[in-house]
Scaffold this motif. Sequence first.
Motif, PDB file in Angstrom:
ATOM      1  N   ALA A  52       5.265   3.645  10.024  1.00 24.87           N
ATOM      2  CA  ALA A  52       3.865   3.247   9.909  1.00 24.87           C
ATOM      3  C   ALA A  52       3.824   3.218   8.260  1.00 24.87           C
ATOM      4  O   ALA A  52       4.284   3.981   7.434  1.00 24.87           O
ATOM      5  N   LEU A  53       2.700   2.305   8.060  1.00 23.54           N
ATOM      6  CA  LEU A  53       2.200   2.113   6.719  1.00 23.54           C
ATOM      7  C   LEU A  53       0.894   2.405   6.629  1.00 23.54           C
ATOM      8  O   LEU A  53       0.122   2.036   7.464  1.00 23.54           O
ATOM      9  N   SER A  54       0.496   2.858   5.422  1.00 23.35           N
ATOM     10  CA  SER A  54      -0.863   3.136   5.247  1.00 23.35           C
ATOM     11  C   SER A  54      -1.343   2.666   4.004  1.00 23.35           C
ATOM     12  O   SER A  54      -0.790   2.636   2.896  1.00 23.35           O
ATOM     13  N   PHE A  55      -2.649   1.544   4.278  1.00 24.18           N
ATOM     14  CA  PHE A  55      -3.061   0.659   3.140  1.00 24.18           C
ATOM     15  C   PHE A  55      -4.553   1.203   2.641  1.00 24.18           C
ATOM     16  O   PHE A  55      -5.120   1.814   3.268  1.00 24.18           O
ATOM     17  N   ARG A  56      -4.387   1.052   1.158  1.00 27.45           N
ATOM     18  CA  ARG A  56      -5.952   1.477   0.707  1.00 27.45           C
ATOM     19  C   ARG A  56      -6.090   0.564  -0.563  1.00 27.45           C
ATOM     20  O   ARG A  56      -4.952   0.380  -1.456  1.00 27.45           O
ATOM     21  N   PHE A  57      -7.143   0.207  -0.690  1.00 26.21           N
ATOM     22  CA  PHE A  57      -7.845  -0.565  -1.718  1.00 26.21           C
ATOM     23  C   PHE A  57      -8.465   0.421  -2.794  1.00 26.21           C
ATOM     24  O   PHE A  57      -9.033   1.044  -2.444  1.00 26.21           O
ATOM     25  N   ALA A  58      -8.005   0.061  -3.997  1.00 23.12           N
ATOM     26  CA  ALA A  58      -8.494   0.738  -5.248  1.00 23.12           C
ATOM     27  C   ALA A  58      -8.743   0.048  -6.516  1.00 23.12           C
ATOM     28  O   ALA A  58      -8.090  -1.019  -6.476  1.00 23.12           O
ATOM     29  N   ARG A  59      -9.868   0.096  -7.029  1.00 27.04           N
ATOM     30  CA  ARG A  59     -10.403  -0.654  -8.095  1.00 27.04           C
ATOM     31  C   ARG A  59     -10.346   0.014  -9.551  1.00 27.04           C
ATOM     32  O   ARG A  59     -11.040   1.013  -9.421  1.00 27.04           O
ATOM     33  N   ASP A  60      -9.825  -0.378 -10.541  1.00 32.13           N
ATOM     34  CA  ASP A  60     -10.003   0.113 -11.907  1.00 32.13           C
ATOM     35  C   ASP A  60     -10.099  -0.849 -12.913  1.00 32.13           C
ATOM     36  O   ASP A  60     -10.762  -1.874 -12.593  1.00 32.13           O
ATOM     37  N   LYS A  61     -10.020  -0.660 -14.248  1.00 31.92           N
ATOM     38  CA  LYS A  61     -10.416  -1.788 -15.190  1.00 31.92           C
ATOM     39  C   LYS A  61      -9.608  -2.898 -15.037  1.00 31.92           C
ATOM     40  O   LYS A  61     -10.249  -3.887 -15.543  1.00 31.92           O
ATOM     41  N   LYS A  62      -8.704  -3.019 -14.427  1.00 25.74           N
ATOM     42  CA  LYS A  62      -7.821  -4.358 -14.204  1.00 25.74           C
ATOM     43  C   LYS A  62      -8.186  -5.009 -13.283  1.00 25.74           C
ATOM     44  O   LYS A  62      -7.592  -6.195 -13.101  1.00 25.74           O
TER      45      LYS A  62
END
Length: 283
Positions: A20-30
């Motif tokens: 099982a894989l868990s995906f998450r989108f995260a946003r930073d300065k780059k």
Amino acid sequence: MGLKAGRDQFGDLYKHYGQALSFRFARDKKGWRLLVTTAAIRGRPCTCPEAGAMGLDINADHLALALIDRHGNPLNKWTIPCHTFGKTSEQRQAVIGDACKQVIELAKQAGVPLVMEHLSFRKKKDELEKSHSARYARMLSGLAYDQIHKTLVSRAYREGVELARVNPAYTSVIGRTKFSGQYGLSVHHGAAVAIDRRYFQFSERLPRGASAWLWDDRAGHVALRLPEDNGKHVWTRWAILRGKLATALAERPKRSKHPPALSATAGLREGESGVVFDTALPF
């Protein structure tokens, strides 16, 4: 073929293959990042207590390892450098990673569990201050100690090496009193032997006699009168001896860090990776 159609066709195969894989989108300065999380895969168990155990004593600049058989007799020892003082976070991580890799590989090759103390960094630092100095204790930062512990747990899990933790009470003074001088071990390797033996629940009595010579890890030996048997638990006597030892060490000058060489009659021979015990010597 759609995902749903594939599941309908292959049925329970999806339950037994893959992970099982868990995906998450995260946003930073780059920008945006895709973070993927999955459970660590546990390695096939490859160690057995019947073959013995390998004790680990964590110190400010090295890791001390000692291998014993299931009867409590020392077999070998290793010293693995682990200098983290003054290093950047990346350098510290690399040094700790390499050192922990060697530790797990040695335990895996020997086929024995790895045993370490179950204690906090605060207690470890206090112990180092008593046996060395405040500066020496500061060399082992809380961050480095915690990182060593986490790295060992993670790598042992992946490699299938059993990692056990034992009560750390008096392992240093026991190792110094019973094993260091008698077998030509450093105080740290003596402590590792004591940690090993506690895993097998051996009872550690004080040496016979009214007094004992202890290697002080600084300038030679100190002679201490052993506490009399007061009928209480043996740890009561070890606590009294530890207090006497701390007082004696504080009064000694700093010189050598290595115990004197033993004679050939001690039953030891020097190996490339450590001291190998030719015969099983009883404690």
